[in-house]
Design an enzyme around this catalytic site. Structure first.
Site, PDB file in Angstrom:
ATOM      1  N   ASN A  16       1.341 117.298 -78.328  1.00  0.00           N
ATOM      2  CA  ASN A  16       1.961 116.017 -77.961  1.00  0.00           C
ATOM      3  C   ASN A  16       1.372 114.840 -78.740  1.00  0.00           C
ATOM      4  O   ASN A  16       1.534 113.693 -78.347  1.00  0.00           O
ATOM      5  CB  ASN A  16       1.781 115.772 -76.463  1.00  0.00           C
ATOM      6  CG  ASN A  16       2.352 116.905 -75.638  1.00  0.00           C
ATOM      7  OD1 ASN A  16       3.460 117.359 -75.878  1.00  0.00           O
ATOM      8  ND2 ASN A  16       1.587 117.378 -74.665  1.00  0.00           N
ATOM      9  N   HIS A 102       7.230 115.320 -63.289  1.00  0.00           N
ATOM     10  CA  HIS A 102       6.002 116.054 -63.596  1.00  0.00           C
ATOM     11  C   HIS A 102       5.218 116.442 -62.333  1.00  0.00           C
ATOM     12  O   HIS A 102       5.256 115.748 -61.321  1.00  0.00           O
ATOM     13  CB  HIS A 102       5.124 115.172 -64.485  1.00  0.00           C
ATOM     14  CG  HIS A 102       3.981 115.885 -65.124  1.00  0.00           C
ATOM     15  ND1 HIS A 102       2.718 115.916 -64.575  1.00  0.00           N
ATOM     16  CD2 HIS A 102       3.906 116.604 -66.262  1.00  0.00           C
ATOM     17  CE1 HIS A 102       1.915 116.604 -65.362  1.00  0.00           C
ATOM     18  NE2 HIS A 102       2.605 117.040 -66.396  1.00  0.00           N
ATOM     19  N   GLU A 143      10.954 110.319 -64.805  1.00  0.00           N
ATOM     20  CA  GLU A 143      10.320 110.210 -66.119  1.00  0.00           C
ATOM     21  C   GLU A 143      11.267 109.443 -67.045  1.00  0.00           C
ATOM     22  O   GLU A 143      12.478 109.478 -66.839  1.00  0.00           O
ATOM     23  CB  GLU A 143      10.045 111.609 -66.694  1.00  0.00           C
ATOM     24  CG  GLU A 143       9.059 112.376 -65.841  1.00  0.00           C
ATOM     25  CD  GLU A 143       8.630 113.718 -66.425  1.00  0.00           C
ATOM     26  OE1 GLU A 143       8.843 113.966 -67.621  1.00  0.00           O
ATOM     27  OE2 GLU A 143       8.075 114.516 -65.660  1.00  0.00           O
ATOM     28  N   SER A 147       9.622 115.849 -69.888  1.00  0.00           N
ATOM     29  CA  SER A 147       8.608 116.519 -70.695  1.00  0.00           C
ATOM     30  C   SER A 147       9.043 117.866 -71.244  1.00  0.00           C
ATOM     31  O   SER A 147       8.626 118.251 -72.326  1.00  0.00           O
ATOM     32  CB  SER A 147       7.333 116.688 -69.881  1.00  0.00           C
ATOM     33  OG  SER A 147       7.571 117.463 -68.729  1.00  0.00           O
ATOM     34  N   ASP A 172       7.461 107.475 -65.346  1.00  0.00           N
ATOM     35  CA  ASP A 172       6.381 108.146 -66.064  1.00  0.00           C
ATOM     36  C   ASP A 172       6.811 108.217 -67.533  1.00  0.00           C
ATOM     37  O   ASP A 172       7.762 108.919 -67.882  1.00  0.00           O
ATOM     38  CB  ASP A 172       6.197 109.545 -65.462  1.00  0.00           C
ATOM     39  CG  ASP A 172       5.064 110.321 -66.114  1.00  0.00           C
ATOM     40  OD1 ASP A 172       4.774 110.072 -67.304  1.00  0.00           O
ATOM     41  OD2 ASP A 172       4.484 111.195 -65.437  1.00  0.00           O
ATOM     42  N   HIS A 175       5.997 110.721 -72.378  1.00  0.00           N
ATOM     43  CA  HIS A 175       6.581 111.183 -73.649  1.00  0.00           C
ATOM     44  C   HIS A 175       7.436 110.133 -74.344  1.00  0.00           C
ATOM     45  O   HIS A 175       8.140 110.438 -75.301  1.00  0.00           O
ATOM     46  CB  HIS A 175       7.397 112.456 -73.402  1.00  0.00           C
ATOM     47  CG  HIS A 175       6.554 113.538 -72.810  1.00  0.00           C
ATOM     48  ND1 HIS A 175       5.766 114.360 -73.590  1.00  0.00           N
ATOM     49  CD2 HIS A 175       6.322 113.887 -71.530  1.00  0.00           C
ATOM     50  CE1 HIS A 175       5.093 115.180 -72.794  1.00  0.00           C
ATOM     51  NE2 HIS A 175       5.417 114.913 -71.540  1.00  0.00           N
ATOM     52  N   LYS A 195      -1.110 111.496 -75.302  1.00  0.00           N
ATOM     53  CA  LYS A 195      -0.031 112.071 -76.113  1.00  0.00           C
ATOM     54  C   LYS A 195       0.113 111.257 -77.399  1.00  0.00           C
ATOM     55  O   LYS A 195      -0.742 111.366 -78.265  1.00  0.00           O
ATOM     56  CB  LYS A 195       1.212 112.214 -75.256  1.00  0.00           C
ATOM     57  CG  LYS A 195       0.965 113.401 -74.309  1.00  0.00           C
ATOM     58  CD  LYS A 195       1.804 113.542 -73.118  1.00  0.00           C
ATOM     59  CE  LYS A 195       1.295 114.758 -72.329  1.00  0.00           C
ATOM     60  NZ  LYS A 195       1.661 114.744 -70.932  1.00  0.00           N
TER      61      LYS A 195
HETATM   62  C1  LIG Z   1       1.037 115.064 -69.673  1.00  0.00           C
HETATM   63  C2  LIG Z   1       1.769 114.408 -68.586  1.00  0.00           C
HETATM   64  C3  LIG Z   1       1.103 113.736 -67.562  1.00  0.00           C
HETATM   65  C4  LIG Z   1      -0.397 113.795 -67.404  1.00  0.00           C
HETATM   66  O1  LIG Z   1      -1.062 113.050 -68.352  1.00  0.00           O
HETATM   67  P1  LIG Z   1      -2.590 113.397 -68.668  1.00  0.00           P
HETATM   68  O2  LIG Z   1      -3.118 112.132 -69.240  1.00  0.00           O
HETATM   69  O3  LIG Z   1      -2.591 114.526 -69.610  1.00  0.00           O
HETATM   70  O4  LIG Z   1      -3.233 113.727 -67.353  1.00  0.00           O
HETATM   71  C5  LIG Z   1       1.846 113.040 -66.645  1.00  0.00           C
HETATM   72  N1  LIG Z   1       3.194 113.032 -66.702  1.00  0.00           N
HETATM   73  C6  LIG Z   1       3.873 113.683 -67.653  1.00  0.00           C
HETATM   74  C7  LIG Z   1       5.355 113.620 -67.667  1.00  0.00           C
HETATM   75  C8  LIG Z   1       3.181 114.409 -68.608  1.00  0.00           C
HETATM   76  O5  LIG Z   1       3.853 115.094 -69.521  1.00  0.00           O
END
Ligand SMILES: *Cc1c(COP(=O)(O)O)cnc(C)c1O
Length: 337
Positions: A16, A102, A143, A147, A172, A175, A195
């Protein structure tokens, strides 16, 4: 996008680090300098002595990038979600969430004690029907860029639904940051620095009173050690580069588009391209063939994705070359033939 496994080098199409900033010499230099200046660890919770000034600097930049009044940095995206959701909402209230949200949004929702109602993926009518009979304060979770599927949420329509019901919308953007930068109407926007920002950590941006509330109420902020200063410095530098060089995100998206056109797939909305193969064993065997050809694309299987939708989750980054993308498409066509 370079990866090493069993002392062999691979081109990775499954991480990522979308802008290839984790290995950017400017980011590495910023982290190194911060380690000398502030040490390798924060030493305590941010509420005690672990609040290195780099936290504030990072928060100012995040709030500015998101166009929201304030921001709070957490230890990770996971910690941001499990701390924020229960701080905002509780027993007697209602959470409406997209079924593909997520795992850490689901975890935060469960910790809150609010009633959880799950709507079908991106199904506005379903969300509206669930909102119609909701109790207490309503929080809608989704989101920005999903993801595992790489598609986008209908944020404007969800924001309108929230307005009708005096609900809050929280997204969220794990991505999206640096890659899909469409306007986001959500009141609360969280994300990760692990990411496209190539570092580590999580954040929540929103109205100042809400952010202040998190500082005292989010247990995953209060009762955990602050982020290491080199990680904070790396994130600040990466965000600076991300803002100054929007071509990085465009380049990654261009690779995803090119790949989809070579494979006869629909045009992608992000840099995540799912190739749904169905059975677990099929996804595993295609992944193994790609690995033999020098490309790393890990198969994603249940329970991360629903039963019968095992897939290759192919991700593109600014560091890939056109030859890498064409090479992957060729290898994949051969593996599927
Ligand atoms: C990776 C991810 C997270 C968590 O993030 P980290 O910083 O790795 O804990 C939260 N939400 C989504 C959609 C993710 O892909």
């Amino acid at each position: 996008m370079q990866a090493r496994r069993h002392s062999r080098d691979f081109i990775s199409f499954c991480d990522n680090d979308y802008l290839s900033l984790a290995f950017d010499p400017r980011v590495i230099a910023a982290a190194t300098k911060a380690a000398r200046e502030w040490g390798c660890g924060a030493g305590a919770s941010r509420l005690v002595t672990g609040d290195c000034p780099l936290n504030g600097k990072l928060e100012t930049r995040l709030a500015e990038m998101k166009g929201l009044p304030a921001a709070r940095v957490f230890g990770s995206g996971y910690l941001a979600n499990v701390g924020t959701i229960p701080a905002l909402i509780g027993r007697g209230d209602t959470i409406l969430m997209d079924e593909l949200s997520h795992a850490c949004m689901h975890a935060g929702a469960r910790l809150s004690g609010a009633e959880i109602r799950i709507f079908r993926h991106n199904d506005l009518d379903h969300a509206r029907a669930l909102a119609g009979t909701a109790h207490g304060q309503i929080l809608v979770l989704t989101e920005t860029v999903f993801s595992m599927d790489g598609d986008l949420a209908p944020l404007e329509a969800l924001a309108a639904l929230c307005e009708e019901h005096e609900a809050w919308l929280m997204t969220d953007d794990a991505h999206g940051l640096g890659v899909v930068t469409d306007d986001n109407p959500a009141h609360l926007q969280m994300g990760t620095l692990s990411k496209a920002a190539g570092a580590y950590g999580g954040y929540v941006c929103g109205p100042a009173p809400v952010i202040d509330l998190l500082t005292s109420r989010a247990r995953s902020l209060v009762y955990t050690t602050g982020l290491p200063p080199p990680v904070l410095a790396a994130a600040i530098k990466a965000l600076e580069i991300m803002q100054a060089e929007p071509e990085l995100g465009l380049r990654a998206r261009g690779h995803a588009k090119r790949f989809c056109s070579l494979m006869g797939l629909p045009e992608p909305s992000s840099v995540i391209v799912p190739m749904i193969l169905g059975a677990e064993a099929h996804a595993m065997s295609i992944s193994a063939e790609l690995e033999a050809a020098g490309y790393l694309v890990t198969a994603i299987r249940p329970p991360t994705v629903p039963e019968g939708t095992s897939r290759l989750r192919i991700t593109f980054s600014a560091g890939h070359s056109e030859a890498h993308v064409e090479g992957l498409a060729d290898a994949l066509k051969r593996a599927l033939a």
